[in-house]
Design a protein around this motif. Structure first.
Motif, PDB file in Angstrom:
ATOM      1  N   LEU A   7     -42.665 -48.619 -20.378  1.00 36.67           N
ATOM      2  CA  LEU A   7     -41.931 -48.267 -19.170  1.00 36.67           C
ATOM      3  C   LEU A   7     -40.921 -49.360 -18.826  1.00 36.67           C
ATOM      4  CD1 LEU A   7     -41.683 -46.239 -16.867  1.00 36.67           C
ATOM      5  CD2 LEU A   7     -43.424 -47.536 -15.630  1.00 36.67           C
ATOM      6  N   TYR A   8     -41.331 -50.622 -18.991  1.00 36.05           N
ATOM      7  CA  TYR A   8     -40.429 -51.743 -18.719  1.00 36.05           C
ATOM      8  C   TYR A   8     -39.242 -51.698 -19.681  1.00 36.05           C
ATOM      9  CZ  TYR A   8     -38.695 -56.551 -18.664  1.00 36.05           C
ATOM     10  OH  TYR A   8     -37.901 -57.667 -18.595  1.00 36.05           O
ATOM     11  N   ALA A   9     -39.533 -51.422 -20.950  1.00 35.56           N
ATOM     12  CA  ALA A   9     -38.469 -51.385 -21.951  1.00 35.56           C
ATOM     13  C   ALA A   9     -37.483 -50.269 -21.672  1.00 35.56           C
ATOM     14  CB  ALA A   9     -39.082 -51.194 -23.348  1.00 35.56           C
ATOM     15  N   ALA A  10     -38.011 -49.130 -21.248  1.00 31.61           N
ATOM     16  CA  ALA A  10     -37.123 -48.010 -20.926  1.00 31.61           C
ATOM     17  C   ALA A  10     -36.227 -48.354 -19.754  1.00 31.61           C
ATOM     18  CB  ALA A  10     -37.949 -46.769 -20.616  1.00 31.61           C
ATOM     19  N   GLY A  11     -36.802 -49.012 -18.763  1.00 31.81           N
ATOM     20  CA  GLY A  11     -36.001 -49.398 -17.607  1.00 31.81           C
ATOM     21  C   GLY A  11     -34.925 -50.399 -17.972  1.00 31.81           C
ATOM     22  N   ARG A  12     -35.294 -51.359 -18.822  1.00 35.41           N
ATOM     23  CA  ARG A  12     -34.316 -52.351 -19.255  1.00 35.41           C
ATOM     24  C   ARG A  12     -33.214 -51.698 -20.093  1.00 35.41           C
ATOM     25  NH1 ARG A  12     -33.277 -56.909 -17.217  1.00 35.41           N
ATOM     26  NH2 ARG A  12     -32.783 -57.803 -19.262  1.00 35.41           N
ATOM     27  N   ALA A  13     -33.594 -50.731 -20.905  1.00 30.36           N
ATOM     28  CA  ALA A  13     -32.616 -50.086 -21.777  1.00 30.36           C
ATOM     29  C   ALA A  13     -31.592 -49.306 -20.977  1.00 30.36           C
ATOM     30  CB  ALA A  13     -33.328 -49.151 -22.760  1.00 30.36           C
ATOM     31  N   SER A  14     -32.032 -48.723 -19.882  1.00 25.67           N
ATOM     32  CA  SER A  14     -31.127 -47.877 -19.101  1.00 25.67           C
ATOM     33  C   SER A  14     -30.357 -48.652 -18.041  1.00 25.67           C
ATOM     34  CB  SER A  14     -31.924 -46.758 -18.413  1.00 25.67           C
ATOM     35  OG  SER A  14     -32.880 -47.317 -17.534  1.00 25.67           O
ATOM     36  N   ALA A  15     -30.834 -49.855 -17.701  1.00 28.68           N
ATOM     37  CA  ALA A  15     -30.189 -50.611 -16.638  1.00 28.68           C
ATOM     38  C   ALA A  15     -28.759 -50.955 -17.024  1.00 28.68           C
ATOM     39  CB  ALA A  15     -30.972 -51.902 -16.374  1.00 28.68           C
ATOM     40  N   GLY A  16     -27.836 -50.640 -16.177  1.00 27.59           N
ATOM     41  CA  GLY A  16     -26.446 -50.972 -16.380  1.00 27.59           C
ATOM     42  C   GLY A  16     -25.727 -50.098 -17.382  1.00 27.59           C
ATOM     43  N   THR A  17     -26.423 -49.088 -17.943  1.00 31.00           N
ATOM     44  CA  THR A  17     -25.782 -48.202 -18.919  1.00 31.00           C
ATOM     45  C   THR A  17     -24.963 -47.143 -18.188  1.00 31.00           C
ATOM     46  OG1 THR A  17     -27.653 -48.506 -20.409  1.00 31.00           O
ATOM     47  CG2 THR A  17     -26.193 -46.644 -20.862  1.00 31.00           C
ATOM     48  N   ALA A  18     -23.753 -46.934 -18.589  1.00 32.84           N
ATOM     49  CA  ALA A  18     -22.896 -45.932 -17.948  1.00 32.84           C
ATOM     50  C   ALA A  18     -23.486 -44.543 -18.150  1.00 32.84           C
ATOM     51  CB  ALA A  18     -21.487 -45.983 -18.540  1.00 32.84           C
ATOM     52  N   PRO A  19     -23.330 -43.654 -17.168  1.00 30.97           N
ATOM     53  CA  PRO A  19     -23.907 -42.323 -17.292  1.00 30.97           C
ATOM     54  C   PRO A  19     -23.478 -41.592 -18.549  1.00 30.97           C
ATOM     55  CG  PRO A  19     -23.187 -42.721 -15.042  1.00 30.97           C
ATOM     56  CD  PRO A  19     -22.708 -43.889 -15.861  1.00 30.97           C
ATOM     57  N   ASP A  20     -22.234 -41.792 -18.996  1.00 26.74           N
ATOM     58  CA  ASP A  20     -21.785 -41.046 -20.170  1.00 26.74           C
ATOM     59  C   ASP A  20     -22.332 -41.623 -21.481  1.00 26.74           C
ATOM     60  OD1 ASP A  20     -20.371 -43.375 -20.182  1.00 26.74           O
ATOM     61  OD2 ASP A  20     -18.407 -42.445 -20.523  1.00 26.74           O
ATOM     62  N   ARG A  21     -23.091 -42.729 -21.387  1.00 25.62           N
ATOM     63  CA  ARG A  21     -23.689 -43.314 -22.592  1.00 25.62           C
ATOM     64  C   ARG A  21     -25.212 -43.194 -22.591  1.00 25.62           C
ATOM     65  NH1 ARG A  21     -20.781 -47.014 -25.263  1.00 25.62           N
ATOM     66  NH2 ARG A  21     -22.369 -46.630 -26.853  1.00 25.62           N
ATOM     67  N   LEU A  22     -25.768 -42.675 -21.512  1.00 25.06           N
ATOM     68  CA  LEU A  22     -27.224 -42.630 -21.419  1.00 25.06           C
ATOM     69  C   LEU A  22     -27.833 -41.740 -22.496  1.00 25.06           C
ATOM     70  CD1 LEU A  22     -27.737 -42.529 -17.565  1.00 25.06           C
ATOM     71  CD2 LEU A  22     -28.517 -44.309 -19.128  1.00 25.06           C
ATOM     72  N   ALA A  23     -27.108 -40.715 -22.902  1.00 31.94           N
ATOM     73  CA  ALA A  23     -27.655 -39.823 -23.931  1.00 31.94           C
ATOM     74  C   ALA A  23     -27.757 -40.514 -25.283  1.00 31.94           C
ATOM     75  CB  ALA A  23     -26.790 -38.569 -24.050  1.00 31.94           C
ATOM     76  N   ASP A  24     -27.106 -41.658 -25.422  1.00 38.04           N
ATOM     77  CA  ASP A  24     -27.115 -42.360 -26.706  1.00 38.04           C
ATOM     78  C   ASP A  24     -28.127 -43.502 -26.737  1.00 38.04           C
ATOM     79  OD1 ASP A  24     -25.005 -40.745 -27.578  1.00 38.04           O
ATOM     80  OD2 ASP A  24     -23.530 -42.081 -26.655  1.00 38.04           O
ATOM     81  N   LEU A  25     -28.996 -43.584 -25.716  1.00 41.50           N
ATOM     82  CA  LEU A  25     -29.949 -44.678 -25.690  1.00 41.50           C
ATOM     83  C   LEU A  25     -30.849 -44.633 -26.928  1.00 41.50           C
ATOM     84  CD1 LEU A  25     -30.985 -44.710 -21.948  1.00 41.50           C
ATOM     85  CD2 LEU A  25     -29.729 -46.483 -23.155  1.00 41.50           C
TER      86      LEU A  25
ATOM     87  N   LEU B 157     -34.391 -40.671 -14.745  1.00 44.04           N
ATOM     88  CA  LEU B 157     -32.940 -40.810 -14.848  1.00 44.04           C
ATOM     89  C   LEU B 157     -32.224 -39.457 -14.821  1.00 44.04           C
ATOM     90  CD1 LEU B 157     -32.816 -43.425 -17.745  1.00 44.04           C
ATOM     91  CD2 LEU B 157     -32.458 -43.878 -15.312  1.00 44.04           C
ATOM     92  N   ALA B 158     -32.971 -38.394 -14.676  1.00 40.04           N
ATOM     93  CA  ALA B 158     -32.422 -37.044 -14.818  1.00 40.04           C
ATOM     94  C   ALA B 158     -31.151 -36.785 -14.034  1.00 40.04           C
ATOM     95  CB  ALA B 158     -33.489 -36.014 -14.435  1.00 40.04           C
ATOM     96  N   PRO B 159     -31.050 -37.190 -12.774  1.00 38.81           N
ATOM     97  CA  PRO B 159     -29.816 -36.885 -12.041  1.00 38.81           C
ATOM     98  C   PRO B 159     -28.562 -37.463 -12.676  1.00 38.81           C
ATOM     99  CG  PRO B 159     -31.557 -37.527 -10.522  1.00 38.81           C
ATOM    100  CD  PRO B 159     -32.058 -37.813 -11.898  1.00 38.81           C
ATOM    101  N   ARG B 160     -28.702 -38.515 -13.473  1.00 37.92           N
ATOM    102  CA  ARG B 160     -27.538 -39.115 -14.125  1.00 37.92           C
ATOM    103  C   ARG B 160     -27.275 -38.518 -15.505  1.00 37.92           C
ATOM    104  NH1 ARG B 160     -28.255 -45.366 -14.306  1.00 37.92           N
ATOM    105  NH2 ARG B 160     -25.998 -45.258 -14.634  1.00 37.92           N
ATOM    106  N   LEU B 161     -28.188 -37.656 -15.980  1.00 39.97           N
ATOM    107  CA  LEU B 161     -28.109 -37.164 -17.349  1.00 39.97           C
ATOM    108  C   LEU B 161     -27.859 -35.659 -17.454  1.00 39.97           C
ATOM    109  CD1 LEU B 161     -31.191 -39.099 -18.727  1.00 39.97           C
ATOM    110  CD2 LEU B 161     -28.838 -39.497 -19.423  1.00 39.97           C
ATOM    111  N   LEU B 162     -27.691 -34.987 -16.351  1.00 40.66           N
ATOM    112  CA  LEU B 162     -27.663 -33.529 -16.382  1.00 40.66           C
ATOM    113  C   LEU B 162     -26.464 -32.948 -17.126  1.00 40.66           C
ATOM    114  CD1 LEU B 162     -28.925 -32.694 -12.775  1.00 40.66           C
ATOM    115  CD2 LEU B 162     -30.218 -32.848 -14.912  1.00 40.66           C
ATOM    116  N   ALA B 163     -25.458 -33.754 -17.413  1.00 38.75           N
ATOM    117  CA  ALA B 163     -24.312 -33.252 -18.165  1.00 38.75           C
ATOM    118  C   ALA B 163     -24.590 -33.186 -19.663  1.00 38.75           C
ATOM    119  CB  ALA B 163     -23.092 -34.137 -17.914  1.00 38.75           C
TER     120      ALA B 163
END
Length: 325
Positions: free
Chosen positions: A3-21, A41-47
């Motif tokens: 869970l910590y790693a997932a949070g760190r991975a997504s922190a500061g990532t632009a919404p249009d790049r989240l799908a590429d995590l 993170l769903a609200p930032r990934l719905l596109a």
């Protein structure tokens, strides 16, 4: 750690790049904690389609943390073009076997119903499925009452023919007329009748318009006269103009034809309602209403006239003496 790693991975990532995590963050079959973090993170990934795949998989088979993350999202957290689809996702969770997720989803549906009107059918089904003997139907009935009184346009709100509430009542009425279902004979219970009574008299509340519509809908079933009378009593508004009260009282009296004992009990309820309400805005109009009602004849009309007269007398003398003491 996941869970910590997932949070760190997504922190500061632009919404249009989240799908590429990396590392399968959006993989529905991934680590449970990672999936829960991704769902948050769903609200930032719905596109992105992978986000919907994750959400739908989590709703269907996900763990409790993932499902609760889905349900924590509010309509304003999602872009307008995605709210209908997300509302349908919440409706799916309303039928989840997990009691906590189901409870949260059902009670969250009023927020989403304006965007996903079809989600209301999930609530209707929960109320009408008398084969389920748990108590979840009460929560669904409460939500149904909220939706009906929400002010949303037909067919979502209100109680007019074809509305969500009207269709629910029709389904329960059909079960009552059919003998209340297969379980009724086995254990002596009457689930459809009880649910219908609770929905119309408890879940709907004191909305006069809803009460009047429901009373009309129940008029064709004599075995539900008691429930209908409870609704008709609510349509007698002590603050309404005398003509409106007279019409409501006449309909109430007609429902008591041949039922003098019930009429006496209803008169006592009317007496208390008028005594506890603010004084009528037009006492003279109320007195004329009493005379007209008494002249109509009939046991119920006479009892109701006396009840109203008692209420008027208490409002004009009892409260005055209480204020001066």
């Amino acid at each position: 750690m996941a869970l910590y790693a997932a949070g760190r991975a997504s922190a500061g990532t632009a919404p249009d790049r989240l799908a590429d995590l990396p590392d399968g963050l959006l993989d529905p079959a991934g680590d449970a904690d990672v999936v829960a973090a991704a769902v948050a993170l769903a609200p930032r990934l719905l596109a992105f389609d992978p986000a919907w795949e994750l959400l739908e998989a989590a709703a269907a088979t996900g763990n409790a943390a993932a499902r609760q993350a889905i349900l924590r999202t509010a309509p304003l957290d999602a872009a307008p073009q995605f709210r209908a689809r997300y509302g349908e996702l919440v409706a799916v969770l309303a039928t989840a076997p997990d009691p906590q997720a189901s409870f949260m989803a059902v009670h969250g549906l009023p927020r989403w119903i304006a965007y996903a009107p079809g989600a209301g059918d999930t609530v209707r089904a929960a109320v009408c499925d008398v084969s389920r003997r748990d108590r979840r139907w009460r929560g669904a009935a409460q939500v149904l009452g909220q939706i009906a009184g929400s002010g949303l346009e037909h067919p979502v709100g209100g109680a007019a023919a074809g509305s969500l509430l009207h269709r629910t009542v029709e389904s329960l009425l059909a079960a009552v007329r059919a003998g209340d279902g297969p379980e009724a004979e086995k254990d002596g219970d009457l689930p459809a009748r009880w649910r219908l009574h609770w929905l119309t008299t408890k879940a709907v509340g004191d909305d006069i318009g809803l009460a009047a519509a429901l009373a009309g809908q129940l008029a064709g079933e004599p075995s539900l006269t008691g429930t209908r009378v409870e609704l008709l009593v609510r349509t007698v508004d002590p603050q309404a103009p005398a003509p409106a009260r007279l019409a409501a009282l006449r309909e109430l009296a007609a429902a008591h034809e041949g039922r003098p004992v019930m009429a006496a009990a209803t008169a006592a309820v009317l007496d208390q309602r008028h005594k506890s309400a603010d004084p009528a805005p037009d006492p003279a109009g109320t007195l004329e209403l009493v005379r007209t009602l008494a002249a109509d004849g009939g046991t119920a009309a006479g009892l109701f006239a006396v009840a109203l007269l008692s209420g008027v007398g208490w409002a004009t003398t009892g409260r005055r003496s209480g204020a001066s003491s």
